[in-house]
Design a protein around this motif. Structure first.
Motif, PDB file in Angstrom:
ATOM      1  N   CYS B  55       0.862  -1.178   0.000  1.00  0.00           N
ATOM      2  CA  CYS B  55       0.000   0.000   0.000  1.00  0.00           C
ATOM      3  C   CYS B  55       0.907   1.239   0.000  1.00  0.00           C
ATOM      4  O   CYS B  55       1.868   1.311   0.779  1.00  0.00           O
ATOM      5  CB  CYS B  55      -0.886  -0.019   1.233  1.00  0.00           C
ATOM      6  N   GLU B  56       0.624   2.197  -0.870  1.00  0.00           N
ATOM      7  CA  GLU B  56       1.502   3.370  -1.003  1.00  0.00           C
ATOM      8  C   GLU B  56       1.429   4.293   0.196  1.00  0.00           C
ATOM      9  O   GLU B  56       2.280   5.150   0.382  1.00  0.00           O
ATOM     10  CB  GLU B  56       1.159   4.131  -2.289  1.00  0.00           C
ATOM     11  N   LEU B  57       0.388   4.089   1.017  1.00  0.00           N
ATOM     12  CA  LEU B  57       0.237   4.933   2.195  1.00  0.00           C
ATOM     13  C   LEU B  57       0.878   4.264   3.429  1.00  0.00           C
ATOM     14  O   LEU B  57       1.742   4.847   4.068  1.00  0.00           O
ATOM     15  CB  LEU B  57      -1.262   5.184   2.442  1.00  0.00           C
ATOM     16  N   GLY B  59       2.033   0.702   3.730  1.00  0.00           N
ATOM     17  CA  GLY B  59       2.976  -0.405   3.615  1.00  0.00           C
ATOM     18  C   GLY B  59       2.358  -1.780   3.801  1.00  0.00           C
ATOM     19  O   GLY B  59       3.052  -2.791   3.707  1.00  0.00           O
ATOM     20  N   ASN B  60       1.050  -1.859   4.060  1.00  0.00           N
ATOM     21  CA  ASN B  60       0.329  -3.130   4.164  1.00  0.00           C
ATOM     22  C   ASN B  60       0.275  -3.789   2.780  1.00  0.00           C
ATOM     23  O   ASN B  60       0.561  -3.154   1.785  1.00  0.00           O
ATOM     24  CB  ASN B  60      -1.097  -2.824   4.671  1.00  0.00           C
ATOM     25  N   VAL B  61      -0.102  -5.073   2.717  1.00  0.00           N
ATOM     26  CA  VAL B  61      -0.280  -5.708   1.412  1.00  0.00           C
ATOM     27  C   VAL B  61      -1.598  -5.241   0.798  1.00  0.00           C
ATOM     28  O   VAL B  61      -2.572  -5.018   1.519  1.00  0.00           O
ATOM     29  CB  VAL B  61      -0.280  -7.259   1.495  1.00  0.00           C
ATOM     30  N   CYS B  62      -1.612  -5.097  -0.540  1.00  0.00           N
ATOM     31  CA  CYS B  62      -2.853  -4.707  -1.221  1.00  0.00           C
ATOM     32  C   CYS B  62      -2.737  -5.089  -2.686  1.00  0.00           C
ATOM     33  O   CYS B  62      -1.686  -5.522  -3.146  1.00  0.00           O
ATOM     34  CB  CYS B  62      -3.102  -3.218  -1.075  1.00  0.00           C
ATOM     35  N   GLU B  63      -3.845  -4.945  -3.422  1.00  0.00           N
ATOM     36  CA  GLU B  63      -3.823  -5.244  -4.853  1.00  0.00           C
ATOM     37  C   GLU B  63      -4.101  -3.988  -5.678  1.00  0.00           C
ATOM     38  O   GLU B  63      -4.027  -4.014  -6.894  1.00  0.00           O
ATOM     39  CB  GLU B  63      -4.822  -6.365  -5.169  1.00  0.00           C
ATOM     40  N   GLU B  64      -4.467  -2.893  -4.999  1.00  0.00           N
ATOM     41  CA  GLU B  64      -4.667  -1.619  -5.702  1.00  0.00           C
ATOM     42  C   GLU B  64      -3.591  -0.650  -5.193  1.00  0.00           C
ATOM     43  O   GLU B  64      -2.620  -1.063  -4.589  1.00  0.00           O
ATOM     44  CB  GLU B  64      -6.059  -1.056  -5.401  1.00  0.00           C
ATOM     45  N   LYS B  65      -3.828   0.667  -5.382  1.00  0.00           N
ATOM     46  CA  LYS B  65      -2.863   1.669  -4.929  1.00  0.00           C
ATOM     47  C   LYS B  65      -2.821   1.698  -3.389  1.00  0.00           C
ATOM     48  O   LYS B  65      -1.754   1.768  -2.790  1.00  0.00           O
ATOM     49  CB  LYS B  65      -3.297   3.040  -5.468  1.00  0.00           C
ATOM     50  N   TYR B  66      -4.004   1.632  -2.777  1.00  0.00           N
ATOM     51  CA  TYR B  66      -4.095   1.663  -1.316  1.00  0.00           C
ATOM     52  C   TYR B  66      -4.767   0.398  -0.793  1.00  0.00           C
ATOM     53  O   TYR B  66      -5.567  -0.226  -1.498  1.00  0.00           O
ATOM     54  CB  TYR B  66      -4.897   2.899  -0.863  1.00  0.00           C
ATOM     55  N   CYS B  67      -4.474   0.029   0.456  1.00  0.00           N
ATOM     56  CA  CYS B  67      -5.068  -1.179   1.042  1.00  0.00           C
ATOM     57  C   CYS B  67      -6.478  -0.879   1.558  1.00  0.00           C
ATOM     58  O   CYS B  67      -6.879   0.281   1.671  1.00  0.00           O
ATOM     59  CB  CYS B  67      -4.190  -1.728   2.162  1.00  0.00           C
ATOM     60  N   ARG B 100      -8.956   0.309  15.813  1.00  0.00           N
ATOM     61  CA  ARG B 100      -9.798   0.605  14.651  1.00  0.00           C
ATOM     62  C   ARG B 100      -9.287   1.796  13.844  1.00  0.00           C
ATOM     63  O   ARG B 100     -10.022   2.362  13.036  1.00  0.00           O
ATOM     64  CB  ARG B 100     -11.254   0.845  15.078  1.00  0.00           C
ATOM     65  N   GLY B 101      -8.030   2.217  14.072  1.00  0.00           N
ATOM     66  CA  GLY B 101      -7.484   3.333  13.305  1.00  0.00           C
ATOM     67  C   GLY B 101      -6.689   2.832  12.111  1.00  0.00           C
ATOM     68  O   GLY B 101      -6.935   1.745  11.601  1.00  0.00           O
ATOM     69  N   ARG B 102      -5.739   3.654  11.659  1.00  0.00           N
ATOM     70  CA  ARG B 102      -4.891   3.278  10.537  1.00  0.00           C
ATOM     71  C   ARG B 102      -3.545   2.759  11.030  1.00  0.00           C
ATOM     72  O   ARG B 102      -3.214   2.880  12.203  1.00  0.00           O
ATOM     73  CB  ARG B 102      -4.671   4.484   9.630  1.00  0.00           C
ATOM     74  N   TYR B 103      -2.784   2.181  10.108  1.00  0.00           N
ATOM     75  CA  TYR B 103      -1.477   1.605  10.452  1.00  0.00           C
ATOM     76  C   TYR B 103      -0.359   2.277   9.671  1.00  0.00           C
ATOM     77  O   TYR B 103      -0.603   2.928   8.651  1.00  0.00           O
ATOM     78  CB  TYR B 103      -1.455   0.112  10.125  1.00  0.00           C
ATOM     79  N   HIS B 104       0.858   2.064  10.145  1.00  0.00           N
ATOM     80  CA  HIS B 104       2.048   2.412   9.373  1.00  0.00           C
ATOM     81  C   HIS B 104       3.068   1.288   9.603  1.00  0.00           C
ATOM     82  O   HIS B 104       3.503   1.060  10.728  1.00  0.00           O
ATOM     83  CB  HIS B 104       2.607   3.762   9.813  1.00  0.00           C
ATOM     84  N   VAL B 105       3.402   0.580   8.522  1.00  0.00           N
ATOM     85  CA  VAL B 105       4.285  -0.584   8.646  1.00  0.00           C
ATOM     86  C   VAL B 105       5.717  -0.191   8.307  1.00  0.00           C
ATOM     87  O   VAL B 105       5.990   0.280   7.192  1.00  0.00           O
ATOM     88  CB  VAL B 105       3.830  -1.726   7.702  1.00  0.00           C
ATOM     89  N   LEU B 106       6.640  -0.374   9.242  1.00  0.00           N
ATOM     90  CA  LEU B 106       8.047  -0.001   9.033  1.00  0.00           C
ATOM     91  C   LEU B 106       8.815  -1.023   8.183  1.00  0.00           C
ATOM     92  O   LEU B 106       9.832  -0.703   7.602  1.00  0.00           O
ATOM     93  CB  LEU B 106       8.762   0.151  10.385  1.00  0.00           C
ATOM     94  N   HIS B 107       8.337  -2.268   8.125  1.00  0.00           N
ATOM     95  CA  HIS B 107       9.042  -3.364   7.460  1.00  0.00           C
ATOM     96  C   HIS B 107      10.421  -3.589   8.069  1.00  0.00           C
ATOM     97  O   HIS B 107      11.394  -3.846   7.354  1.00  0.00           O
ATOM     98  CB  HIS B 107       9.157  -3.121   5.960  1.00  0.00           C
ATOM     99  N   GLY B 108      10.508  -3.474   9.385  1.00  0.00           N
ATOM    100  CA  GLY B 108      11.769  -3.712  10.083  1.00  0.00           C
ATOM    101  C   GLY B 108      11.861  -2.838  11.320  1.00  0.00           C
ATOM    102  O   GLY B 108      10.925  -2.115  11.661  1.00  0.00           O
ATOM    103  N   LYS B 109      12.987  -2.949  12.020  1.00  0.00           N
ATOM    104  CA  LYS B 109      13.255  -2.088  13.179  1.00  0.00           C
ATOM    105  C   LYS B 109      14.727  -1.708  13.118  1.00  0.00           C
ATOM    106  O   LYS B 109      15.527  -2.407  12.476  1.00  0.00           O
ATOM    107  CB  LYS B 109      12.913  -2.816  14.483  1.00  0.00           C
TER     108      LYS B 109
END
Lengths: 197, 197
Positions: B55-57, B59-67, B100-109
């Motif tokens: 997801c461009e926003l 970082g979650n997995v998705c099939e479109e521009k955003y998850c 129930r909010g939004r996420y931000h995935v760092l893909h690491g630490k």
């Protein structure tokens, strides 16, 4: 999370020993973390599917008509044949280096409850092999459970007329184990398999 | 046992949580026991590789521009943003239904020992998101270890100027656990996180 992601997770979950969470972890790994592994895994699956087949003599994996063990003349000279349930059992025995004869892989064990009768096992060629390959000793390396026991008895009946020595591998405490932590069935097997000094 | 078999086993062993023996078991399963799974797994890998992306926003997995989470307006209205290390952490939180909010995935630490600096993490868009999406609360759901701690401090410094409440998820005894079997680090966290009645 997405249809294609869930489809991949579902397929990975079908692999032995893989649960829902492991499959999710693997799918993320393949899609986000190491996409090159996904490509190489796909190629390895295709390539192995094209090349790997069952040895026509023993049932082991091979890429030609016969596997490398069946092709080895020194193996044939021992006159020993070890009957195992699965190819993985054969591989474990090979790693131990404790057996140098040939194998016969049943690809299962008798299990009437699960609808596995003798016709589902690789038993057809066994009697023929004993004669053709001058087998003098058969070692049954089948599991220490009810189905393993039943399969042993079936094989003994099947080859009754042949002049061949049949034995079953020993049961008891595994290497490094103590009596304290062994389960009752193992202890029963170990007592029955006791050896005099 | 055969080159193609060994190549497949090697690839399977690269999957997270898969050792030598599991890879062998999986290869036998795919080649001898359930060849249709091999075909379907290959197809699922190709299909997911084509369709699944980040997801461009968030970082979650998705099939479109955003998850689907970023597309959900009700999520945006909460003003809450949960920062996680991996997509699998996001999935675990979603399953709990506790956020129930939004996420931000760092893909690491952050992990200087392993050469993972801030530039290797999905941090670039974070500051921008806080302003654009009117985020009022950031929850750091990062691991309870040294790298998790360091990553939290880095993020706090990064967003210092913003008028946003930052918290880190609680540490202590997991659900169902007893003090007796908890490790010392968990007990230390639990004592530090004690709450007055």
């Amino acid at each position: 999370m997405t249809p294609a992601f869930e489809a991949l997770q579902k397929e990975l979950k079908r692999l032995p020993g893989v649960g829902f969470r492991s499959a999710e972890r693997m799918a993320i790994f393949l899609l986000l973390e190491r996409p090159e592994v996904a490509v190489e895994l796909s190629q390895a699956i295709s390539s192995a599917r094209e090349r790997v087949r069952r040895c026509e003599l023993c049932g082991n994996v091979c890429e030609e008509k016969y596997c490398s063990i069946c092709e080895d003349e020194r193996r044939a000279e021992t006159g020993s044949l070890c009957v195992v349930e699965h190819v993985s059992d054969l591989m474990a025995l090979e790693k131990s280096g404790a057996f140098r004869g040939r194998y016969h892989v049943l690809h299962g064990k008798l299990s009437p409850i699960n609808g596995v009768g003798p016709e589902r096992l690789n038993l057809a060629g066994l009697k023929e092999r004993i004669e053709k390959e001058s087998i003098t000793e058969i070692i049954l390396a089948l599991p220490n459970d009810v189905e393993g026991e039943a399969t042993c008895h079936y094989i003994i009946d099947l080859i009754a007329s042949d002049e061949v020595e049949v034995s079953r591998i020993g049961f008891g405490l595994p290497s490094g184990a103590s009596v304290l932590y062994a389960d009752s069935v193992t202890l029963k097997s170990a007592l029955e398999a006791r050896k005099r000094f």
